[in-house]
Design a protein around this motif. Structure first.
Motif, PDB file in Angstrom:
ATOM      1  N   PRO A  67      -3.775   2.083  -6.042  1.00 61.71           N
ATOM      2  CA  PRO A  67      -3.897   1.567  -7.412  1.00 61.71           C
ATOM      3  C   PRO A  67      -3.973   2.662  -8.467  1.00 61.71           C
ATOM      4  O   PRO A  67      -3.471   2.496  -9.575  1.00 61.71           O
ATOM      5  N   ILE A  68      -4.634   3.785  -8.120  1.00 60.02           N
ATOM      6  CA  ILE A  68      -4.612   4.968  -8.985  1.00 60.02           C
ATOM      7  C   ILE A  68      -4.512   6.192  -8.090  1.00 60.02           C
ATOM      8  O   ILE A  68      -5.483   6.567  -7.425  1.00 60.02           O
ATOM      9  N   ASP A  69      -3.352   6.793  -8.025  1.00 58.11           N
ATOM     10  CA  ASP A  69      -3.206   8.076  -7.339  1.00 58.11           C
ATOM     11  C   ASP A  69      -3.477   9.155  -8.378  1.00 58.11           C
ATOM     12  O   ASP A  69      -2.775   9.249  -9.388  1.00 58.11           O
ATOM     13  N   GLY A  70      -4.491   9.961  -8.105  1.00 57.94           N
ATOM     14  CA  GLY A  70      -4.964  10.914  -9.103  1.00 57.94           C
ATOM     15  C   GLY A  70      -6.226  10.403  -9.792  1.00 57.94           C
ATOM     16  O   GLY A  70      -6.401  10.575 -11.001  1.00 57.94           O
ATOM     17  N   THR A  71      -7.108   9.788  -9.008  1.00 58.11           N
ATOM     18  CA  THR A  71      -8.323   9.212  -9.584  1.00 58.11           C
ATOM     19  C   THR A  71      -9.199  10.271 -10.247  1.00 58.11           C
ATOM     20  O   THR A  71      -9.809  10.016 -11.291  1.00 58.11           O
ATOM     21  N   VAL A  72      -9.276  11.460  -9.666  1.00 58.76           N
ATOM     22  CA  VAL A  72     -10.085  12.526 -10.285  1.00 58.76           C
ATOM     23  C   VAL A  72      -9.539  12.855 -11.669  1.00 58.76           C
ATOM     24  O   VAL A  72     -10.294  13.014 -12.639  1.00 58.76           O
ATOM     25  N   ASN A  73      -8.218  12.939 -11.784  1.00 62.05           N
ATOM     26  CA  ASN A  73      -7.620  13.162 -13.103  1.00 62.05           C
ATOM     27  C   ASN A  73      -7.987  12.039 -14.061  1.00 62.05           C
ATOM     28  O   ASN A  73      -8.405  12.277 -15.197  1.00 62.05           O
ATOM     29  N   PHE A  74      -7.829  10.804 -13.601  1.00 60.85           N
ATOM     30  CA  PHE A  74      -8.143   9.645 -14.442  1.00 60.85           C
ATOM     31  C   PHE A  74      -9.593   9.688 -14.906  1.00 60.85           C
ATOM     32  O   PHE A  74      -9.895   9.462 -16.088  1.00 60.85           O
ATOM     33  N   ALA A  75     -10.500   9.976 -13.980  1.00 61.47           N
ATOM     34  CA  ALA A  75     -11.921   9.980 -14.304  1.00 61.47           C
ATOM     35  C   ALA A  75     -12.284  11.074 -15.305  1.00 61.47           C
ATOM     36  O   ALA A  75     -13.298  10.965 -16.012  1.00 61.47           O
ATOM     37  N   HIS A  76     -11.474  12.120 -15.381  1.00 61.52           N
ATOM     38  CA  HIS A  76     -11.735  13.226 -16.305  1.00 61.52           C
ATOM     39  C   HIS A  76     -10.841  13.195 -17.541  1.00 61.52           C
ATOM     40  O   HIS A  76     -10.784  14.164 -18.299  1.00 61.52           O
ATOM     41  N   GLY A  77     -10.131  12.104 -17.735  1.00 58.78           N
ATOM     42  CA  GLY A  77      -9.305  11.968 -18.925  1.00 58.78           C
ATOM     43  C   GLY A  77      -8.039  12.801 -18.906  1.00 58.78           C
ATOM     44  O   GLY A  77      -7.489  13.128 -19.952  1.00 58.78           O
ATOM     45  N   ILE A  78      -7.554  13.114 -17.706  1.00 57.79           N
ATOM     46  CA  ILE A  78      -6.312  13.888 -17.552  1.00 57.79           C
ATOM     47  C   ILE A  78      -5.185  12.897 -17.265  1.00 57.79           C
ATOM     48  O   ILE A  78      -5.254  12.158 -16.267  1.00 57.79           O
ATOM     49  N   ILE A 111      -2.473  12.600 -15.784  1.00 56.47           N
ATOM     50  CA  ILE A 111      -1.559  12.762 -14.653  1.00 56.47           C
ATOM     51  C   ILE A 111      -2.103  11.919 -13.509  1.00 56.47           C
ATOM     52  O   ILE A 111      -2.840  12.392 -12.634  1.00 56.47           O
ATOM     53  N   CYS A 112      -1.806  10.646 -13.558  1.00 57.58           N
ATOM     54  CA  CYS A 112      -2.238   9.692 -12.544  1.00 57.58           C
ATOM     55  C   CYS A 112      -1.273   8.512 -12.594  1.00 57.58           C
ATOM     56  O   CYS A 112      -0.531   8.364 -13.566  1.00 57.58           O
ATOM     57  N   CYS A 113      -1.285   7.694 -11.571  1.00 56.08           N
ATOM     58  CA  CYS A 113      -0.237   6.674 -11.494  1.00 56.08           C
ATOM     59  C   CYS A 113      -0.605   5.550 -10.556  1.00 56.08           C
ATOM     60  O   CYS A 113      -1.513   5.665  -9.729  1.00 56.08           O
ATOM     61  N   VAL A 114       0.125   4.468 -10.685  1.00 58.26           N
ATOM     62  CA  VAL A 114       0.151   3.391  -9.693  1.00 58.26           C
ATOM     63  C   VAL A 114       1.263   3.716  -8.697  1.00 58.26           C
ATOM     64  O   VAL A 114       2.363   4.094  -9.108  1.00 58.26           O
ATOM     65  N   SER A 115       0.981   3.587  -7.424  1.00 59.21           N
ATOM     66  CA  SER A 115       2.007   3.828  -6.407  1.00 59.21           C
ATOM     67  C   SER A 115       2.062   2.636  -5.467  1.00 59.21           C
ATOM     68  O   SER A 115       1.058   2.291  -4.834  1.00 59.21           O
ATOM     69  N   ILE A 116       3.230   1.995  -5.388  1.00 65.23           N
ATOM     70  CA  ILE A 116       3.405   0.822  -4.518  1.00 65.23           C
ATOM     71  C   ILE A 116       4.720   0.977  -3.752  1.00 65.23           C
ATOM     72  O   ILE A 116       5.786   1.128  -4.351  1.00 65.23           O
ATOM     73  N   GLY A 117       4.612   0.928  -2.445  1.00 55.94           N
ATOM     74  CA  GLY A 117       5.801   0.929  -1.607  1.00 55.94           C
ATOM     75  C   GLY A 117       5.866  -0.350  -0.791  1.00 55.94           C
ATOM     76  O   GLY A 117       4.828  -0.915  -0.426  1.00 55.94           O
ATOM     77  N   LEU A 118       7.072  -0.816  -0.519  1.00 54.61           N
ATOM     78  CA  LEU A 118       7.278  -1.945   0.388  1.00 54.61           C
ATOM     79  C   LEU A 118       8.038  -1.434   1.607  1.00 54.61           C
ATOM     80  O   LEU A 118       9.137  -0.876   1.471  1.00 54.61           O
ATOM     81  N   CYS A 119       7.431  -1.623   2.785  1.00 54.21           N
ATOM     82  CA  CYS A 119       8.059  -1.200   4.028  1.00 54.21           C
ATOM     83  C   CYS A 119       8.492  -2.415   4.842  1.00 54.21           C
ATOM     84  O   CYS A 119       7.837  -3.468   4.804  1.00 54.21           O
ATOM     85  N   TYR A 120       9.575  -2.249   5.563  1.00 52.20           N
ATOM     86  CA  TYR A 120      10.044  -3.265   6.505  1.00 52.20           C
ATOM     87  C   TYR A 120      10.112  -2.611   7.876  1.00 52.20           C
ATOM     88  O   TYR A 120      10.862  -1.645   8.070  1.00 52.20           O
ATOM     89  N   TYR A 121       9.281  -3.103   8.807  1.00 54.34           N
ATOM     90  CA  TYR A 121       9.131  -2.449  10.112  1.00 54.34           C
ATOM     91  C   TYR A 121       8.864  -0.952   9.935  1.00 54.34           C
ATOM     92  O   TYR A 121       9.529  -0.107  10.544  1.00 54.34           O
ATOM     93  N   GLU A 122       7.905  -0.653   9.071  1.00 60.08           N
ATOM     94  CA  GLU A 122       7.380   0.702   8.820  1.00 60.08           C
ATOM     95  C   GLU A 122       8.331   1.608   8.041  1.00 60.08           C
ATOM     96  O   GLU A 122       7.973   2.747   7.725  1.00 60.08           O
ATOM     97  N   GLN A 123       9.505   1.138   7.687  1.00 56.73           N
ATOM     98  CA  GLN A 123      10.450   1.945   6.922  1.00 56.73           C
ATOM     99  C   GLN A 123      10.416   1.532   5.447  1.00 56.73           C
ATOM    100  O   GLN A 123      10.654   0.361   5.127  1.00 56.73           O
ATOM    101  N   PRO A 124      10.130   2.466   4.542  1.00 55.81           N
ATOM    102  CA  PRO A 124      10.117   2.115   3.113  1.00 55.81           C
ATOM    103  C   PRO A 124      11.479   1.628   2.638  1.00 55.81           C
ATOM    104  O   PRO A 124      12.514   2.247   2.913  1.00 55.81           O
ATOM    105  N   ILE A 125      11.471   0.484   1.946  1.00 50.92           N
ATOM    106  CA  ILE A 125      12.717  -0.058   1.416  1.00 50.92           C
ATOM    107  C   ILE A 125      12.689  -0.181  -0.108  1.00 50.92           C
ATOM    108  O   ILE A 125      13.736  -0.272  -0.747  1.00 50.92           O
TER     109      ILE A 125
END
Length: 258
Positions: free
Chosen positions: A83-94, A96-110
């Motif tokens: 939900p937040i990659d870069g939480t330390v940055n977010f918590a310090h007002g930096i 450089i943070c993001c939402v990251s969501i991948g969908l995999c099919y049989y473990e392979q990102p699609i």
């Protein structure tokens, strides 16, 4: 695939709105397994929203998420969420943070989306259809001279018990006179390799939610991603090397030279 893409982007934007709302605001911060491995109430709010969006449309799909853990693991479709990659940055007002969501099919990102609402940058990739930044096609850099490469890395909160120490590898890179940056978000690091801002990235001890979306984005932008042995990468590997392809062997050499 279009239905999956629509929900992926809907979830990313919904979580991004939450990040924007609370950035520079007041929120609770807690420690996880180490004092600087942080989680905020905003992580939880964003994660809850992402899962709600996904479950409303695909209730039988599997989910693995940083804070909530694993759900309904029987389905071949698995949403991998930070939900937040870069939480330390977010918590310090930096910003450089993001939402990251991948969908995999049989473990392979699609499908993969990495969204930094604070910089208005949405990276997206669909398997075999390329990668884009804000709907514009992206590709990795064409730099082949390792001596002039611009690199990015990160350091784990828990250092590996065996193998080459991350600081030793970092030292070897900077002793070559190379510029090496540390942004604090592996998902953004991967995307910035994908769009050519960096030529290479390496890091230890990442988790699937750090990697799943960015992994596909690098691949679809023409980059190369392996483990430190140079073998094909999976999102469950603990050694991550992503490059433009041209400097990959050079980076493997400097990572493994002793």
């Amino acid at each position: 695939m279009s239905a999956y893409r629509e929900i992926l982007l809907k979830a990313a934007h919904a979580a991004g709105e939450i990040i924007q709302k609370y950035f520079h605001g007041n929120f609770q911060v807690q420690n996880k397994d180490t004092i600087n491995n942080l989680v905020t109430e905003v992580d939880t709010l964003a994660e809850t929203k992402i899962i709600e969006v996904i479950k409303t449309h695909f209730p039988d799909h599997s989910i693995i998420s940083e804070e909530a853990g694993e759900m309904n693991m029987a389905s071949p479709y698995r949403w991998v969420i930070d939900p937040i990659d870069g939480t330390v940055n977010f918590a310090h007002g930096i910003p450089i943070c993001c939402v990251s969501i991948g969908l995999c099919y049989y473990e392979q990102p699609i499908l993969g989306a990495v969204y930094n609402p604070l910089m208005n940058e949405l990276f997206f990739a669909e398997k075999d259809k390329g990668a884009c930044l804000n709907d514009r096609r992206i590709s990795v850099s064409q730099k082949s001279d390792f001596r002039t490469a611009c690199l990015v890395t990160g350091f784990p909160y828990k250092w590996p018990d065996r193998g080459i120490h991350p600081i030793k590898v970092f030292e070897r890179m900077i002793m070559q006179g190379l510029p090496v940056r540390r942004l604090g978000s592996a998902a953004i690091d991967l995307c910035w390799v994908a769009c050519g801002r960096f030529d290479g990235f390496w890091e230890y001890n990442l988790n699937p939610w750090d990697i799943a979306a960015g992994y596909l984005i690098v691949q679809e932008a023409g980059g190369k991603i392996t483990n430190f042995d140079g073998n094909p990468y999976t999102i469950y590997d603990k050694e991550t090397l992503a490059t433009n392809g041209y400097i990959h062997d050079d980076m493997l050499f400097h990572i493994n030279q002793g």
